[in-house]
Design an enzyme around this catalytic site. Structure first.
Site, PDB file in Angstrom:
ATOM      1  N   ASP A 117       0.841  -1.195   0.000  1.00 51.90           N
ATOM      2  CA  ASP A 117       0.000   0.000   0.000  1.00 51.90           C
ATOM      3  C   ASP A 117       0.877   1.245   0.000  1.00 51.90           C
ATOM      4  OD1 ASP A 117      -2.303  -1.532   0.201  1.00 51.90           O
ATOM      5  OD2 ASP A 117      -2.564  -1.201   2.349  1.00 51.90           O
ATOM      6  N   GLN A 146      -0.779   7.177  -6.218  1.00 50.10           N
ATOM      7  CA  GLN A 146      -1.886   8.071  -5.835  1.00 50.10           C
ATOM      8  C   GLN A 146      -1.966   9.249  -6.804  1.00 50.10           C
ATOM      9  OE1 GLN A 146       0.369   8.543  -2.371  1.00 50.10           O
ATOM     10  NE2 GLN A 146      -1.056   7.514  -1.001  1.00 50.10           N
ATOM     11  N   ARG A 167      -1.388  -0.494  -8.482  1.00 48.47           N
ATOM     12  CA  ARG A 167      -2.796  -0.195  -8.167  1.00 48.47           C
ATOM     13  C   ARG A 167      -2.909   1.329  -8.206  1.00 48.47           C
ATOM     14  NH1 ARG A 167      -3.905  -0.971  -2.218  1.00 48.47           N
ATOM     15  NH2 ARG A 167      -4.380  -3.142  -2.673  1.00 48.47           N
ATOM     16  N   ALA A 172      -5.461   8.823   0.003  1.00 49.91           N
ATOM     17  CA  ALA A 172      -6.361   8.927   1.153  1.00 49.91           C
ATOM     18  C   ALA A 172      -5.803   9.735   2.315  1.00 49.91           C
ATOM     19  CB  ALA A 172      -6.694   7.515   1.644  1.00 49.91           C
ATOM     20  N   HIS A 210     -14.146   3.986  -6.403  1.00 49.58           N
ATOM     21  CA  HIS A 210     -15.598   3.782  -6.365  1.00 49.58           C
ATOM     22  C   HIS A 210     -16.279   4.861  -7.184  1.00 49.58           C
ATOM     23  CE1 HIS A 210     -13.645   2.803  -2.508  1.00 49.58           C
ATOM     24  NE2 HIS A 210     -14.264   1.653  -2.686  1.00 49.58           N
ATOM     25  N   ARG A 271     -10.109   7.323   7.925  1.00 52.06           N
ATOM     26  CA  ARG A 271      -9.933   7.719   6.518  1.00 52.06           C
ATOM     27  C   ARG A 271     -11.203   7.446   5.726  1.00 52.06           C
ATOM     28  NH1 ARG A 271      -4.759   5.498   7.321  1.00 52.06           N
ATOM     29  NH2 ARG A 271      -5.218   3.607   6.141  1.00 52.06           N
TER      30      ARG A 271
END
Ligand SMILES: Cc1cc2nc3c(=O)[nH]c(=O)nc-3n(C[C@H](O)[C@H](O)[C@H](O)COP(=O)(O)OP(=O)(O)OC[C@H]3O[C@@H](n4cnc5c(N)ncnc54)[C@H](O)[C@@H]3O)c2cc1C
Length: 299
Positions: A117, A146, A167, A172, A210, A271
């Site tokens: 991550d 990000q 990814r 965040a 999302h 978060r």
């Protein structure tokens, strides 16, 4: 404003035990966190697999390990996500790298994959460097980029040059305007730009969002470019937009659900509250005894 306050509080070590001891916050957190232990995560991942979605398990708290749990986990369609600060990045960088390498070696031997991550910007440089070095020895590791950071396009191209799986997410954490785009429209525009660099690369990447606008842009781009639906996957968080998750599966896309579990859920929970005002409103109403809070927001 609310987002900034919540992200600031997410790092407050004194607030964490108070919120985590509160039964109402534990109940609200269950929407985002599969449970305290590996068994809970395995149960959640089984449900996700049954709905033809893959999983990525992320241990938020203390390690739990036993043979039955390990065997059950091995049967799942699931990979692993972890954070380098969990492996001691703040304490000793070479130990952290050594631990990551050990985990990746083990995962690679099982034909599995480890996703590192991405945390706040003070860790970006070190995370990219460590992942690149471990990736030079094992294929089974990738990381996260990000779109809110100005530096990301350069990092992404750097990681792509060594064939690293990425990814892509928006980001965040609370970041200052000298390192990250302050405006959502710029973060979104950069997300689409980066997605268009990633997907034609021939490497298998994850489009983690999302946001229907990001998803539509991705669908349109792969259609226009003739990129196969098995050449990438969408990724979403456990408990969020399950309606959209099911819709993507029905349309023939691949989807992975990120399933956090463990006892150390406070920063993750904060978060998630920060990302959507309705989550915070629901949480605050839940804290008021006997209030009518039976209608949760549409996670
Ligand atoms: C699989 C996965 C892994 C991630 N890994 C990382 C990581 O390693 N590092 C990192 O910094 N960030 C990570 N993130 C978080 C990411 O950066 C965003 O903070 C988060 O996904 C919200 O952005 P969005 O793309 O969904 O778009 P947004 O513009 O934030 O939201 C778009 C819409 O999605 C829905 N939505 C978004 N968040 C929520 C929520 N919490 N509750 C309910 N609805 C919501 C709402 O309908 C909202 O209008 C990850 C996200 C995913 C899905």
């Amino acid at each position: 404003m609310m987002r900034a306050i919540l992200l600031h509080l997410s790092e407050n070590k004194k607030l964490a035990p108070l919120i985590m001891a509160n039964s109402v916050s534990r109940r609200v957190a269950q929407r985002f966190v599969a449970g305290d232990n590996l068994d809970d995560a395995i149960t959640a991942a089984r449900e996700v697999n049954l709905a033809r979605r893959s999983a990525s398990l992320d241990l938020l708290g203390e390690n739990v390990s036993d043979e039955a749990g390990a065997r059950a986990a091995a049967e799942l369609d699931a990979n692993v996500s972890l954070k380098l600060t969990q492996l001691g990045l703040d304490l000793n960088e070479s130990l952290c790298e050594e631990l990551l390498e050990g985990i990746v070696a083990h995962a690679s031997a099982q034909g599995n994959f480890v996703r590192v991550d991405m945390e706040g910007s003070p860790y970006t440089q070190r995370t990219v460097a460590i992942v690149k070095r471990v990736r030079a020895k094992y294929d089974g590791v990738g990381t996260v980029m990000q779109s809110y950071l100005y530096r990301t396009e350069q990092d992404l191209k750097d990681l792509l040059s060594v064939g690293c799986r990425i990814r892509l997410c928006k980001g965040a954490y609370k970041e200052p305007p000298d390192v990250a785009f302050p405006k959502k429209s710029d973060v979104d525009a950069n997300y689409v730009k980066l997605m268009k660099i990633l997907l034609p690369s021939g490497v298998y990447h994850g489009i983690a969002t999302h946001d229907p606008a990001m998803i539509d842009a991705t669908k349109g781009f792969v259609k226009q470019q003739g990129i196969g639906l098995d050449r990438f996957e969408f990724q979403m968080l456990y408990g969020i937009r399950t309606d959209l998750q099911k819709q993507l599966i029905r349309e023939g896309y691949r989807l992975r659900v990120y399933i956090p579990f463990g006892t150390d859920w406070f920063p993750y929970f904060m978060r998630r509250l920060a990302e959507r005002p309705a989550n915070m409103t629901f949480f605050l109403r839940s804290l008021v005894p006997h209030s009518s809070h039976s209608d949760p927001p549409a996670f």
